[in-house]
Write a protein that holds these residues in place. Structure first.
Motif, PDB file in Angstrom:
ATOM      1  N   ALA A 217      25.565 -12.679 117.583  1.00  0.00           N
ATOM      2  CA  ALA A 217      26.356 -13.791 118.110  1.00  0.00           C
ATOM      3  C   ALA A 217      27.826 -13.431 118.251  1.00  0.00           C
ATOM      4  CB  ALA A 217      26.213 -15.005 117.196  1.00  0.00           C
ATOM      5  N   LEU A 218      28.347 -12.647 117.302  1.00  0.00           N
ATOM      6  CA  LEU A 218      29.773 -12.328 117.290  1.00  0.00           C
ATOM      7  C   LEU A 218      30.063 -10.962 117.888  1.00  0.00           C
ATOM      8  CD1 LEU A 218      30.678 -13.677 113.720  1.00  0.00           C
ATOM      9  CD2 LEU A 218      30.644 -14.905 115.914  1.00  0.00           C
ATOM     10  N   ASP A 219      29.023 -10.274 118.366  1.00  0.00           N
ATOM     11  CA  ASP A 219      29.164  -8.957 118.994  1.00  0.00           C
ATOM     12  C   ASP A 219      29.857  -7.971 118.047  1.00  0.00           C
ATOM     13  OD1 ASP A 219      28.814  -7.068 120.961  1.00  0.00           O
ATOM     14  OD2 ASP A 219      30.649  -7.586 122.044  1.00  0.00           O
ATOM     15  N   ILE A 220      29.303  -7.860 116.850  1.00  0.00           N
ATOM     16  CA  ILE A 220      29.834  -6.951 115.832  1.00  0.00           C
ATOM     17  C   ILE A 220      28.829  -5.816 115.638  1.00  0.00           C
ATOM     18  CG2 ILE A 220      30.544  -6.727 113.421  1.00  0.00           C
ATOM     19  CD1 ILE A 220      31.245  -9.712 113.496  1.00  0.00           C
ATOM     20  N   PRO A 221      29.229  -4.582 115.807  1.00  0.00           N
ATOM     21  CA  PRO A 221      28.274  -3.467 115.671  1.00  0.00           C
ATOM     22  C   PRO A 221      27.763  -3.311 114.245  1.00  0.00           C
ATOM     23  CG  PRO A 221      30.525  -2.646 115.884  1.00  0.00           C
ATOM     24  CD  PRO A 221      30.587  -4.122 116.143  1.00  0.00           C
TER      25      PRO A 221
END
Length: 299
Positions: A217-221
């Motif tokens: 959802a937060l586009d965190i790798p």
């Protein structure tokens, strides 16, 4: 006695009729020879003309390029991969290609998935089957997406959903679970164990607590640690805050994860945590055992 010259028979001259016959025979033979030559030439000429008029062999078909979508890639990651391979193809080909990251995102926004109900989907996350696909300069983004949906249906039809249905899970639920399994596992033999944890937590009405849904959802790798503020983010994909499954799949799973999502291991595990090797997990049904392991390894 006087000598006499030997007598020789007198050569008889041909009659006019015989001369005419001989001339007729000779003329007939000559005409026949000319006719034979003409016929031979007439027969040979079409072959010569055909050989001269034969079109050159067609050029070899253009060598296709390839785009590889790994298992678990999100729709956004696939669009980025399309941008990269299109750039390589343009450089090698020396001319534009039709594949485009922008058009790929547009083509994956909504489409018909013929093997899934409802067939018309407004979010294709989960349906874009990860595999290797060939494309040419004239291949469009929509054609590539069509090939992915066709590959998805070919694989999805092999998944037996009877067990999941008995657990009151829909096909879309199974696909969503498969995407979480794909995001959480690196060791193939752990897929069904992670699936079992998800099934057991759903049955117990416990939050799933899978951080991969927050990362999506937060586009965190996955290589970056989640901060406390991110763990408390009220996104609908925060499975720490909200029980049940996230609204959509969080990536595009391969067949092995689909199969695991439909057939979890028959174990009572409720917790798992990554081992120090960053590949395998420690599984347990005990919260205290989970806490002790996590504390011992600095989690």
């Amino acid at each position: 006695m006087a000598e006499h010259e030997p007598l020789t028979p007198e050569r008889r001259r041909a009659s006019p009729a015989q001369v005419r016959r001989r001339r007729l025979v000779a003329l007939t033979a000559l005409v026949g020879a000319v006719v034979l030559v003409v016929v031979a030439v007439a027969v040979a000429l079409p072959h010569v003309r055909h050989e001269r008029a034969a079109p050159p062999p067609p050029p070899p078909p253009p060598k296709p390029f390839r785009v590889i979508f790994p298992e678990g890639f999100t729709r956004s990651q696939m669009a980025q991969r399309v941008v990269a391979v299109a750039k390589i193809a343009r450089r090698k080909r020396g001319k534009p290609v039709k594949l485009s990251g922008r058009l790929y995102l547009r083509a994956t926004r909504t489409a018909t998935v013929p093997c899934f109900a409802p067939r018309r989907r407004t979010n294709l996350e989960g349906f874009l089957f990860p595999a290797t696909y060939d494309f040419l300069g004239k291949t469009t983004s929509r054609q590539l997406v069509g090939a992915q949906l066709q590959a998805f249906c070919g694989n999805w039809r092999s998944v037996n959903l009877k067990y999941a249905k008995r657990k009151n899970l829909t096909p879309y639920d199974v696909l969503t679970i498969a995407s979480m399994i794909e995001a959480e596992t690196l060791a193939p033999d752990e897929r069904r164990l992670v699936s079992a944890v998800i099934y057991n937590r759903l049955h117990a009405h416990m939050p799933l607590g899978i951080d991969a849904t927050i990362r999506y959802a937060l586009d965190i790798p996955g290589t970056q640690s989640l901060r406390q503020s991110e763990l408390k983010n009220p996104t609908p994909y925060n499975t720490r805050l909200y029980p049940g499954l996230p609204p959509t799949p969080i990536g595009n799973p391969g067949l092995a994860s689909m199969q695991a999502a439909a057939h979890p291991a028959q174990v009572n595990y409720l917790y798992f945590v990554r081992k120090p090797d960053k590949v395998h997990h420690f599984f347990t049904a005990s919260f205290s055992a989970f806490q002790n392991y996590a504390n011992a390894h600095g989690y």
